[in-house]
Write an enzyme that holds these catalytic residues in place. Structure first.
Site, PDB file in Angstrom:
ATOM      1  CE1 TYR A  72      -4.288   1.677   0.857  1.00 46.78           C
ATOM      2  CE2 TYR A  72      -2.708   3.317   1.623  1.00 46.78           C
ATOM      3  CZ  TYR A  72      -3.988   2.974   1.246  1.00 46.78           C
ATOM      4  OH  TYR A  72      -4.984   3.929   1.243  1.00 46.78           O
ATOM      5  CG  PHE A 124      -8.491  14.947 -24.791  1.00 44.66           C
ATOM      6  CD1 PHE A 124      -8.513  14.347 -26.032  1.00 44.66           C
ATOM      7  CD2 PHE A 124      -8.930  14.228 -23.696  1.00 44.66           C
ATOM      8  CE1 PHE A 124      -8.968  13.044 -26.172  1.00 44.66           C
ATOM      9  CE2 PHE A 124      -9.384  12.927 -23.828  1.00 44.66           C
ATOM     10  CZ  PHE A 124      -9.408  12.330 -25.072  1.00 44.66           C
ATOM     11  CG  ASP A 125     -13.111  14.196 -25.083  1.00 47.09           C
ATOM     12  OD1 ASP A 125     -11.972  13.927 -24.682  1.00 47.09           O
ATOM     13  OD2 ASP A 125     -13.910  13.319 -25.440  1.00 47.09           O
ATOM     14  CG  ASP A 215      -3.569  16.601 -22.195  1.00 46.86           C
ATOM     15  OD1 ASP A 215      -3.169  15.465 -21.899  1.00 46.86           O
ATOM     16  OD2 ASP A 215      -4.728  16.834 -22.583  1.00 46.86           O
ATOM     17  CB  ALA A 217      -2.120  11.569 -24.029  1.00 47.35           C
ATOM     18  CE  LYS A 258      -5.568   8.190 -24.597  1.00 44.49           C
ATOM     19  NZ  LYS A 258      -5.709   9.553 -24.147  1.00 44.49           N
ATOM     20  CG  HIS A 450     -18.454  12.309 -26.918  1.00 46.48           C
ATOM     21  ND1 HIS A 450     -18.333  13.346 -26.029  1.00 46.48           N
ATOM     22  CD2 HIS A 450     -17.360  11.542 -26.753  1.00 46.48           C
ATOM     23  CE1 HIS A 450     -17.198  13.211 -25.377  1.00 46.48           C
ATOM     24  NE2 HIS A 450     -16.590  12.127 -25.791  1.00 46.48           N
TER      25      HIS A 450
HETATM   26  C1  LIG Z   1      -6.761  10.294 -23.453  1.00 50.49           C
HETATM   27  C2  LIG Z   1      -6.426  11.673 -23.189  1.00 50.49           C
HETATM   28  C3  LIG Z   1      -6.762  12.290 -21.978  1.00 50.49           C
HETATM   29  C4  LIG Z   1      -7.559  11.595 -20.894  1.00 50.49           C
HETATM   30  O1  LIG Z   1      -6.943  10.443 -20.467  1.00 50.49           O
HETATM   31  P1  LIG Z   1      -7.757   9.134 -19.986  1.00 50.49           P
HETATM   32  O2  LIG Z   1      -6.665   8.203 -19.606  1.00 50.49           O
HETATM   33  O3  LIG Z   1      -8.570   8.662 -21.135  1.00 50.49           O
HETATM   34  O4  LIG Z   1      -8.591   9.532 -18.831  1.00 50.49           O
HETATM   35  C5  LIG Z   1      -6.390  13.602 -21.815  1.00 50.49           C
HETATM   36  N1  LIG Z   1      -5.738  14.271 -22.775  1.00 50.49           N
HETATM   37  C6  LIG Z   1      -5.403  13.710 -23.955  1.00 50.49           C
HETATM   38  C7  LIG Z   1      -4.681  14.494 -24.983  1.00 50.49           C
HETATM   39  C8  LIG Z   1      -5.741  12.404 -24.204  1.00 50.49           C
HETATM   40  O5  LIG Z   1      -5.437  11.867 -25.389  1.00 50.49           O
END
Ligand SMILES: *Cc1c(COP(=O)(O)O)cnc(C)c1O
Length: 464
Positions: A72, A124-125, A215, A217, A258, A450
């Protein structure tokens, strides 16, 4: 003859996927209310819904899974990951989270408050969702070239510094908690941001005292494009490029699904210990204790290996080559796609493809449904459904681009699968004039609709 390209890996374990008939698919998509998120995976032959958490791990990652430490507190897996984040990305501090949006939730709980303004390059969304949920607003500062799918600009993810400075100069710094730079820029087509732009955004932001958050990913894919397209970096290694990229950030959020090449996970990394302390409070509340934060020890181990693998040239060459293989086939056949081809996905320009379907009938969604019916291929709409309603006026927001995104999972499909996708799209392209209706909404959620929206044929609701 020059030898053709082939992947630098062979396959050790296989997973069956299922073919179906058009009649079956017609029934299944209707039952799914014409929302591809509602299909069961067995109803899909080639799944290009997302490259998120859908990739194949390597034998070294699976080996690391076996040595995961599930303590933990103070797990050795946490320290493996901490070392990888320090050595590869250059951040002293980090917090594990269960995925990328959780990282956003924790970080924004510290930084974002009502009426704040958060500029960035086509957020991103989930990022936008977490900003708007806090009654703040996201301002898109992406360069105009990103919205012209024919423009061959090498870095369509770049921020327009004039647009950014306009935000900085019209709002007090207290109202701008950060600028968010998305690498690569998913929403504009997996398009990279140049090192020069990262440097300039950093310089401008520091002048105004604004935090820079990446961000991240698809940071490794972004580094690949810098190496290929920015002269100064032609002879740099991916790891050198990645290190310089993150030298221009104060903090980062990561969806490890990703470019972590794992099936679940995320993290926040930062240079400032004070920010770590503030974020820790929320991390413990929402995610878990700071040395696991919603991740199993074994998954942190696999992620540490994934961060190393993803920043090697050989991995990236395989990855980008496959995406380009599909993209170039479509280009050859005159199918309109976002050019140049991005890192993780091919984006089909649905407005150009189905120009006669009205925008009120969700053009890109219509194309996504057609592709599923044609060959059992699942892509995803990046258009009006995704853009959601304006939080104040509740009107539909019609984005500049209506795209069908075909995201390629990492190390998962072969180029034979890419051929099926390409031919399916070509068949639809050849009969596109026969597609005489789109869809209309039956039911939708108040935010991020969506995922759960229910649709029906538009002809039913069309005024005669
Ligand atoms: C996928 C993604 C996120 C969110 O990540 P999750 O692991 O799906 O919660 C944020 N920003 C970008 C650019 C992404 O591609």
């Amino acid at each position: 003859m020059e030898l053709p390209f082939a992947e630098s890996y062979k396959i050790k374990m296989v997973e069956p996927i299922y073919k179906s008939t058009r009649e079956q698919r017609k029934e299944w998509i209707k039952q799914a209310n014409y929302n591809l998120f509602n299909l069961r995976s067995e109803q899909v032959f080639i799944d290009l819904l997302t490259d998120s958490g859908t990739g194949a791990m390597s034998q070294n990652q699976w080996a690391a899974i076996m040595t995961g430490d599930e303590s933990y507190a103070g797990s050795s897996s946490y320290y493996h990951l901490k070392d990888a984040i320090k050595n590869i990305l250059g951040f002293d501090y980090f917090l594990p989270t269960h995925q990328g949006r959780a990282a956003e939730n924790v970080l924004f709980s510290v930084l974002v408050k009502e009426d704040d303004v958060v500029p960035g390059n086509s957020h991103f969304d989930t990022t936008k969702g977490h900003i708007e949920y806090r009654k703040a607003s996201a301002v898109d500062c992406t360069i105009d070239e990103a919205f012209d799918t024919e423009s061959l600009h090498p870095f369509k993810g770049n921020l327009d510094l004039n647009k950014l400075e306009a935000v900085y100069s019209t709002h007090p710094a207290e109202q701008i908690p950060m600028v968010i730079v998305t690498l690569t820029c998913n929403t504009s087509g997996g398009q990279p941001v140049s090192m020069q732009n990262l440097r300039d955004v950093h310089t401008l932001s520091k002048k105004y005292g604004i935090k820079v958050v990446f961000d991240s990913a698809r940071f490794a894919e972004n580094a690949w494009f810098i190496q290929q397209r920015e002269d100064e970096y032609r002879n740099s290694t991916i790891k050198e490029i990645v290190a310089e990229m993150f030298s221009y950030a104060d903090a980062m959020t990561m969806s490890s699904k990703k470019d972590g090449i794992v099936n679940i996970g995320g993290f926040i990394a930062m240079k400032d210990e004070e920010l770590l302390k503030q974020a820790s409070v929320f991390n413990i509340m929402f995610e878990g204790f700071n040395t696991y934060g919603g991740m199993a020890g074994r998954d942190m181990n696999a992620l540490a290996v994934g961060l190393d693998e993803v920043t090697t040239g050989y991995y990236l060459e395989n990855r980008i080559q496959q995406v380009a293989y599909l993209g170039n086939k479509l280009i050859e056949w005159g199918i309109p796609v976002q050019k140049p081809i991005g890192g993780h996905a091919v984006f089909v320009d649905a407005k150009k493809f189905l120009g006669h379907v009205p925008k009120e009938e969700y053009i890109a969604q219509t194309l996504a449904i057609e592709l599923y019916l044609e060959a059992g291929v699942r892509g995803v709409e990046v258009g009006t459904l995704l853009a959601d309603r304006d939080p104040k006026t509740r009107e539909n927001r019609y984005p500049k681009l209506e795209m069908l995104r075909l995201a390629i999972p990492r190390r998962t499909y072969t180029n034979n699968h890419m051929d099926v996708v390409a031919v399916a799209l070509k068949n639809i392209f050849d009969r596109r004039e026969e597609i005489d209706h789109g869809y209309r909404i039956k039911k939708e959620a108040p935010i991020m609709r969506h995922f759960s929206v229910e649709l029906e044929h538009a002809e039913k609701g069309r005024k005669k």
